[in-house]
Design a protein around this motif. Structure first.
Motif, short mmCIF file in Angstrom:
data_model
loop_
_atom_site.label_atom_id
_atom_site.label_comp_id
_atom_site.label_asym_id
_atom_site.label_seq_id
_atom_site.Cartn_x
_atom_site.Cartn_y
_atom_site.Cartn_z
N GLY A 60 0.80 -1.22 0.00
CA GLY A 60 0.00 0.00 0.00
C GLY A 60 0.83 1.27 0.00
O GLY A 60 0.30 2.37 0.14
N GLY A 61 2.14 1.13 -0.13
CA GLY A 61 3.04 2.27 -0.10
C GLY A 61 3.86 2.29 1.17
O GLY A 61 3.51 1.66 2.18
N GLY A 62 4.93 2.99 1.14
CA GLY A 62 5.83 3.06 2.29
C GLY A 62 6.89 1.98 2.22
O GLY A 62 6.97 1.22 1.27
N GLU A 63 7.70 1.96 3.26
CA GLU A 63 8.85 1.06 3.29
C GLU A 63 8.84 0.24 4.57
O GLU A 63 8.38 0.68 5.62
N LEU A 64 9.37 -0.96 4.46
CA LEU A 64 9.46 -1.89 5.58
C LEU A 64 10.94 -2.23 5.77
O LEU A 64 11.56 -2.79 4.86
N ALA A 65 11.51 -1.87 6.90
CA ALA A 65 12.92 -2.13 7.18
C ALA A 65 13.04 -3.30 8.15
O ALA A 65 12.43 -3.29 9.22
N LEU A 66 13.83 -4.30 7.77
CA LEU A 66 14.02 -5.46 8.66
C LEU A 66 14.65 -5.04 9.98
O LEU A 66 14.36 -5.64 11.02
N ALA A 67 15.47 -4.01 9.98
CA ALA A 67 16.12 -3.55 11.21
C ALA A 67 15.09 -3.18 12.28
O ALA A 67 15.37 -3.29 13.48
N ASP A 68 13.89 -2.80 11.86
CA ASP A 68 12.84 -2.45 12.82
C ASP A 68 12.37 -3.66 13.64
O ASP A 68 11.72 -3.49 14.67
N PHE A 69 12.68 -4.86 13.17
CA PHE A 69 12.22 -6.07 13.84
C PHE A 69 13.31 -6.76 14.64
O PHE A 69 13.06 -7.77 15.29
N LYS A 70 14.50 -6.21 14.58
CA LYS A 70 15.63 -6.81 15.30
C LYS A 70 15.40 -6.66 16.80
O LYS A 70 14.90 -5.65 17.27
N GLY A 71 15.78 -7.68 17.56
CA GLY A 71 15.66 -7.63 19.01
C GLY A 71 14.40 -8.26 19.55
O GLY A 71 14.14 -8.21 20.75
N LYS A 72 13.59 -8.87 18.68
CA LYS A 72 12.40 -9.59 19.12
C LYS A 72 12.28 -10.86 18.30
O LYS A 72 12.85 -10.95 17.22
N PRO A 73 11.57 -11.84 18.82
CA PRO A 73 11.38 -13.06 18.02
C PRO A 73 10.65 -12.69 16.73
O PRO A 73 9.67 -11.95 16.75
N LEU A 74 11.14 -13.21 15.62
CA LEU A 74 10.62 -12.84 14.31
C LEU A 74 10.40 -14.07 13.46
O LEU A 74 11.28 -14.92 13.34
N LEU A 75 9.22 -14.16 12.86
CA LEU A 75 8.90 -15.22 11.91
C LEU A 75 8.74 -14.55 10.55
O LEU A 75 7.87 -13.69 10.38
N ILE A 76 9.60 -14.91 9.60
CA ILE A 76 9.49 -14.40 8.23
C ILE A 76 8.94 -15.51 7.36
O ILE A 76 9.48 -16.62 7.33
N ASN A 77 7.84 -15.20 6.67
CA ASN A 77 7.20 -16.16 5.80
C ASN A 77 7.28 -15.66 4.36
O ASN A 77 6.80 -14.58 4.05
N PHE A 78 7.92 -16.46 3.49
CA PHE A 78 8.00 -16.16 2.07
C PHE A 78 6.78 -16.81 1.41
O PHE A 78 6.56 -18.01 1.58
N TRP A 79 6.00 -16.04 0.66
CA TRP A 79 4.75 -16.53 0.11
C TRP A 79 4.44 -15.84 -1.22
O TRP A 79 5.13 -14.90 -1.62
N ALA A 80 3.38 -16.32 -1.88
CA ALA A 80 2.91 -15.71 -3.12
C ALA A 80 1.40 -15.94 -3.24
O ALA A 80 0.88 -16.94 -2.72
N THR A 81 0.74 -15.05 -3.92
CA THR A 81 -0.72 -15.16 -4.10
C THR A 81 -1.09 -16.36 -4.96
O THR A 81 -2.19 -16.89 -4.83
N TRP A 82 -0.20 -16.82 -5.82
CA TRP A 82 -0.48 -17.93 -6.73
C TRP A 82 -0.12 -19.29 -6.12
O TRP A 82 -0.25 -20.32 -6.77
N CYS A 83 0.30 -19.30 -4.87
CA CYS A 83 0.74 -20.52 -4.17
C CYS A 83 -0.35 -20.97 -3.19
O CYS A 83 -0.51 -20.37 -2.13
N PRO A 84 -1.13 -22.03 -3.53
CA PRO A 84 -2.23 -22.45 -2.65
C PRO A 84 -1.82 -22.72 -1.20
O PRO A 84 -2.51 -22.25 -0.28
N PRO A 85 -0.71 -23.45 -0.91
CA PRO A 85 -0.38 -23.66 0.51
C PRO A 85 -0.03 -22.36 1.22
O PRO A 85 -0.28 -22.21 2.42
N CYS A 86 0.55 -21.41 0.48
CA CYS A 86 0.87 -20.10 1.06
C CYS A 86 -0.41 -19.40 1.51
O CYS A 86 -0.49 -18.89 2.63
#
Length: 184
Positions: A60-86
Motif C-alpha cells: 500500500g506504499g511506504g517502506e518496511l525495514a528489517l532492522a525495525d524487527f531486530k531484538g524480538k522473536p521474528l517469523l518471516i514467511n515467504f509466500w505468493a498469491t499464486w501458491c495455494p499452501p501459502c
C-alpha cells in the motif's frame, strides 16, 4: 537338468508388496530430503548485517525495514498469491501474530509476487502483520536463509538475538507455531 520350483502366488504377492513398500519408503525419503532446508542455519556476520539492512516496499506504499524487527522473536514467511499452501497458511500466521504480539513476537510476510497481485489479494484477505514486496529477489534471499530449492511457502524463525532458530519448507501447522513460540 532340474527345473527350479516356481514361487507360489502367495510368495509372489509378498515379494511384490515388499518391493512396493521399499519404493514408497524411498520416495518418501527423497521427498523429505528434497524439501528439508539444507545448510548451516547460522548466518555469517556479513550475511547478518546485509539481512538486517534490507528494506522492502509495502503493497500500500511506504517502506518496511528489517532492522525495525531486530531484538524480538521474528517469523518471516515467504509466500505468493499464486501458491495455494501459502494462501492457506496466512490465516494461521495472522492468528499467531495476534496471539503472540503481547510476547513481542512479530510475523513478517515477504511476497514473491507482483505488487498489483499482492495489493489486490490483501484487499480481499487482509492480515494483521506487515507484508513486504520481495519480488524475485526474495527467492534469492530465501536461498541465503536455507531454501535451496526456492520453493514456497518457506518460513524462517529468528530468536531475539537474530539467530536463525527454525526453518521450514512447506506449509506450516499449528504444531509448528506452538513449538516455535516456546523456542523464541
Amino acid at each position: 537338468m532340474a527345473v527350479p520350483p516356481t514361487p507360489s502366488a502367495g510368495r509372489r504377492r509378498w515379494l511384490g508388496a515388499g518391493v512396493a513398500g521399499l519404493a514408497a519408503a524411498a520416495g518418501m525419503g527423497l521427498a523429505w530430503w528434497r524439501y528439508t532446508p539444507r545448510g548451516d542455519a547460522t548466518l555469517t556476520p556479513e550475511q547478518a548485517r546485509a539481512l538486517w539492512a534490507l528494506k522492502f516496499e509495502r503493497p500500500g506504499g511506504g517502506e518496511l525495514a528489517l532492522a525495525d524487527f531486530k531484538g524480538k522473536p521474528l517469523l518471516i514467511n515467504f509466500w505468493a498469491t499464486w501458491c495455494p499452501p501459502c494462501v492457506e497458511e496466512l490465516p494461521l500466521l495472522d492468528r499467531f501474530q495476534r496471539d503472540q504480539s503481547a510476547k513481542s513476537w512479530q510475523v513478517l510476510g515477504l511476497a514473491i509476487d507482483q505488487p498489483s497481485s499482492v495489493l489486490r489479494f490483501l484487499g480481499k484477505t487482509p492480515v494483521s502483520f506487515p507484508v513486504g514486496l520481495a519480488g524475485l529477489e526474495g527467492s534469492e534471499l530465501s536461498r541465503t536463509l536455507g531454501n535451496e530449492t526456492g520453493g514456497l511457502p518457506f518460513t524462517v524463525v529468528f530468536a531475539e538475538d537474530g539467530r536463525v532458530i527454525q526453518r521450514k519448507m512447506g506449509q506450516i501447522t499449528p504444531q509448528d507455531l506452538a513449538l516455535w513460540s516456546r523456542s523464541g
